[in-house]
Design an enzyme around this catalytic site. Sequence first.
Site, PDB file in Angstrom:
ATOM      1  N   ASN A   1      -4.674  16.968  39.554  1.00 25.91           N
ATOM      2  CA  ASN A   1      -3.870  17.163  38.345  1.00 25.91           C
ATOM      3  C   ASN A   1      -4.169  16.090  37.318  1.00 25.91           C
ATOM      4  O   ASN A   1      -4.533  14.962  37.655  1.00 25.91           O
ATOM      5  CB  ASN A   1      -2.367  17.203  38.671  1.00 25.91           C
ATOM      6  CG  ASN A   1      -1.716  15.844  38.587  1.00 25.91           C
ATOM      7  OD1 ASN A   1      -1.322  15.407  37.506  1.00 25.91           O
ATOM      8  ND2 ASN A   1      -1.606  15.142  39.714  1.00 25.91           N
TER       9      ASN A   1
ATOM     10  N   ILE B   1      -1.837  15.844  34.471  1.00 32.45           N
ATOM     11  CA  ILE B   1      -0.701  16.175  33.614  1.00 32.45           C
ATOM     12  C   ILE B   1      -0.598  15.166  32.464  1.00 32.45           C
ATOM     13  O   ILE B   1      -0.394  15.533  31.315  1.00 32.45           O
ATOM     14  CB  ILE B   1       0.626  16.177  34.418  1.00 32.45           C
ATOM     15  CG1 ILE B   1       0.549  17.103  35.635  1.00 32.45           C
ATOM     16  CG2 ILE B   1       1.819  16.553  33.506  1.00 32.45           C
ATOM     17  CD1 ILE B   1       0.337  18.562  35.359  1.00 32.45           C
ATOM     18  N   GLY B   2      -0.779  13.886  32.802  1.00 36.97           N
ATOM     19  CA  GLY B   2      -0.660  12.848  31.775  1.00 36.97           C
ATOM     20  C   GLY B   2       0.773  12.375  31.597  1.00 36.97           C
ATOM     21  O   GLY B   2       1.143  11.916  30.515  1.00 36.97           O
ATOM     22  N   LEU B   3       1.570  12.486  32.672  1.00 36.47           N
ATOM     23  CA  LEU B   3       2.935  11.932  32.682  1.00 36.47           C
ATOM     24  C   LEU B   3       3.822  12.527  31.591  1.00 36.47           C
ATOM     25  O   LEU B   3       4.678  11.844  31.034  1.00 36.47           O
ATOM     26  CB  LEU B   3       2.896  10.392  32.548  1.00 36.47           C
ATOM     27  CG  LEU B   3       2.047   9.648  33.579  1.00 36.47           C
ATOM     28  CD1 LEU B   3       1.878   8.192  33.190  1.00 36.47           C
ATOM     29  CD2 LEU B   3       2.655   9.764  34.967  1.00 36.47           C
TER      30      LEU B   3
ATOM     31  N   CYS C   1      -0.774   4.019  35.505  1.00 32.19           N
ATOM     32  CA  CYS C   1      -0.989   4.409  34.107  1.00 32.19           C
ATOM     33  C   CYS C   1      -1.842   3.369  33.381  1.00 32.19           C
ATOM     34  O   CYS C   1      -2.064   2.262  33.873  1.00 32.19           O
ATOM     35  CB  CYS C   1       0.357   4.583  33.421  1.00 32.19           C
ATOM     36  SG  CYS C   1       1.473   3.242  33.784  1.00 32.19           S
TER      37      CYS C   1
ATOM     38  N   ILE D   1       0.844   6.250  48.532  1.00 33.61           N
ATOM     39  CA  ILE D   1      -0.085   6.040  47.428  1.00 33.61           C
ATOM     40  C   ILE D   1       0.181   7.018  46.268  1.00 33.61           C
ATOM     41  O   ILE D   1       0.752   8.081  46.481  1.00 33.61           O
ATOM     42  CB  ILE D   1      -1.566   6.244  47.872  1.00 33.61           C
ATOM     43  CG1 ILE D   1      -1.796   7.664  48.409  1.00 33.61           C
ATOM     44  CG2 ILE D   1      -1.971   5.217  48.874  1.00 33.61           C
ATOM     45  CD1 ILE D   1      -3.265   7.996  48.717  1.00 33.61           C
ATOM     46  N   ASN D   2      -0.289   6.604  45.073  1.00 28.62           N
ATOM     47  CA  ASN D   2      -0.403   7.550  43.980  1.00 28.62           C
ATOM     48  C   ASN D   2      -1.683   8.366  44.224  1.00 28.62           C
ATOM     49  O   ASN D   2      -2.307   8.246  45.275  1.00 28.62           O
ATOM     50  CB  ASN D   2      -0.437   6.801  42.636  1.00 28.62           C
ATOM     51  CG  ASN D   2       0.201   7.622  41.535  1.00 28.62           C
ATOM     52  OD1 ASN D   2      -0.107   8.800  41.383  1.00 28.62           O
ATOM     53  ND2 ASN D   2       1.087   7.012  40.765  1.00 28.62           N
ATOM     54  N   THR D   3      -2.086   9.175  43.281  1.00 27.97           N
ATOM     55  CA  THR D   3      -3.232  10.071  43.523  1.00 27.97           C
ATOM     56  C   THR D   3      -4.568   9.325  43.450  1.00 27.97           C
ATOM     57  O   THR D   3      -4.704   8.315  42.778  1.00 27.97           O
ATOM     58  CB  THR D   3      -3.236  11.208  42.488  1.00 27.97           C
ATOM     59  OG1 THR D   3      -3.198  10.630  41.180  1.00 27.97           O
ATOM     60  CG2 THR D   3      -2.057  12.123  42.666  1.00 27.97           C
TER      61      THR D   3
ATOM     62  N   THR E   1       3.306  17.188  46.662  1.00 31.19           N
ATOM     63  CA  THR E   1       2.502  18.422  46.609  1.00 31.19           C
ATOM     64  C   THR E   1       3.012  19.504  47.556  1.00 31.19           C
ATOM     65  O   THR E   1       2.951  20.694  47.221  1.00 31.19           O
ATOM     66  CB  THR E   1       1.028  18.071  46.915  1.00 31.19           C
ATOM     67  OG1 THR E   1       0.605  17.094  45.952  1.00 31.19           O
ATOM     68  CG2 THR E   1       0.128  19.285  46.823  1.00 31.19           C
TER      69      THR E   1
HETATM   70  C1  FMN Z   1       1.606  17.548  39.328  1.00 31.62           C
HETATM   71  C2  FMN Z   1       1.795  16.121  39.738  1.00 31.62           C
HETATM   72  C3  FMN Z   1       2.446  15.241  38.882  1.00 31.62           C
HETATM   73  C4  FMN Z   1       2.641  13.895  39.241  1.00 31.62           C
HETATM   74  N1  FMN Z   1       3.297  13.040  38.383  1.00 31.62           N
HETATM   75  C5  FMN Z   1       3.524  11.759  38.753  1.00 31.62           C
HETATM   76  C6  FMN Z   1       4.272  10.876  37.931  1.00 31.62           C
HETATM   77  O1  FMN Z   1       4.768  11.246  36.864  1.00 31.62           O
HETATM   78  N2  FMN Z   1       4.450   9.585  38.346  1.00 31.62           N
HETATM   79  C7  FMN Z   1       3.943   9.126  39.534  1.00 31.62           C
HETATM   80  O2  FMN Z   1       4.138   7.966  39.890  1.00 31.62           O
HETATM   81  N3  FMN Z   1       3.234   9.957  40.347  1.00 31.62           N
HETATM   82  C8  FMN Z   1       3.026  11.244  39.991  1.00 31.62           C
HETATM   83  N4  FMN Z   1       2.320  12.087  40.834  1.00 31.62           N
HETATM   84  C9  FMN Z   1       1.816  11.565  42.106  1.00 31.62           C
HETATM   85  C10 FMN Z   1       2.755  11.896  43.261  1.00 31.62           C
HETATM   86  O3  FMN Z   1       4.049  11.362  43.016  1.00 31.62           O
HETATM   87  C11 FMN Z   1       2.233  11.358  44.607  1.00 31.62           C
HETATM   88  O4  FMN Z   1       2.052   9.954  44.540  1.00 31.62           O
HETATM   89  C12 FMN Z   1       0.913  11.983  45.009  1.00 31.62           C
HETATM   90  O5  FMN Z   1       0.840  13.323  44.592  1.00 31.62           O
HETATM   91  C13 FMN Z   1       0.680  11.925  46.524  1.00 31.62           C
HETATM   92  O6  FMN Z   1       1.731  12.537  47.245  1.00 31.62           O
HETATM   93  P1  FMN Z   1       1.726  14.095  47.667  1.00 31.62           P
HETATM   94  O7  FMN Z   1       0.397  14.362  48.354  1.00 31.62           O
HETATM   95  O8  FMN Z   1       2.927  14.255  48.551  1.00 31.62           O
HETATM   96  O9  FMN Z   1       1.866  14.871  46.397  1.00 31.62           O
HETATM   97  C14 FMN Z   1       2.137  13.429  40.488  1.00 31.62           C
HETATM   98  C15 FMN Z   1       1.489  14.332  41.346  1.00 31.62           C
HETATM   99  C16 FMN Z   1       1.301  15.666  40.998  1.00 31.62           C
HETATM  100  C17 FMN Z   1       0.585  16.604  41.959  1.00 31.62           C
END
Ligand code: FMN
Length: 249
Positions: free
Chosen positions: A15, A17-19, A75, A136-138, A211
């Site tokens: 993704n 999205i760009g927050l 970010c 972790i974040n992505t 996810t």
């Molecule tokens: C569509 C989408 C939007 C996300 N937006 C944010 C966000 O705004 N802030 C943030 O810290 N992480 C964001 N993430 C990252 C998730 O919070 C998470 O760290 C990451 O997806 C790994 O966990 P998961 O595999 O359970 O999704 C986003 C992930 C996805 C898929």
Amino acid sequence: NPGTRIAETPSGVLNCIGLENPGAEHFVREILPELKKYDVPLLANMSAGTIDEFAWMAETLSVDGIAGLEVNVSCLNVECEGMAFGVDPKVVESVTKAVRKVTDKPVIVKLSPNVTDIVEIAKAVEAGGGNGVSLINTLLGMAIDIHRRKPVLGNTYGGLSGPAVKPVALRMVHQVYKGVTIPIIGLGGIMTGTDAIEFMMAGAQAVQVGTATMVDPTAISRIAREMSEYVEQYNLNSITDIVGAVHQV
Ligand SMILES: Cc1cc2nc3c(=O)[nH]c(=O)nc-3n(C[C@H](O)[C@H](O)[C@H](O)COP(=O)(O)O)c2cc1C
């Protein structure tokens, strides 16, 4: 971000999205009152473009009904040629301190996995007075449309999440648990109670699910139920009995 913002991959999703969100003030005024009706602690996830903006955001979100702040440092730092805050331990420590200074709420810093040494970054959070880390974040990734000869995502690169990232996330939680004393929230690809328990055994005190809810909107309650079943099966007092269990073997 403009253009395509989501792309499926085998075992995960990209993704960019760009927050996108309506802003902290709007959130506090219009959205929080609705969320407060639910009987669960709410953590506000926040990100910003400068350290001053992080401090402003933390102040704005430090209101009744918010149990804690989760500071997203994945970010981009507009004062540093758009480098992510989360890749530099000194910057992460500064962000943590700046937020810590303006709020009485617990401060959890959410780490980016796009770094060489995640433990160094977690230590910077600890040094800055952070109350915990989440990880972790992505993971930064890419997909290409071979017919258009173009990146699939409007932003070219995007963050990978879902089951594909779980082994990486688990490894990082395990490393961070050994390196810091502040509590850890583990996440990245959790789809089942088993996945969540793995994160807790690696050292997480709590977990998050992202996810999975895209493929199963009820995933979170199912995962919680599966974790309770494990507690019963092994006759534990609480699920927290297993935190860091893998380190004891
Ligand atoms: C569509 C989408 C939007 C996300 N937006 C944010 C966000 O705004 N802030 C943030 O810290 N992480 C964001 N993430 C990252 C998730 O919070 C998470 O760290 C990451 O997806 C790994 O966990 P998961 O595999 O359970 O999704 C986003 C992930 C996805 C898929």
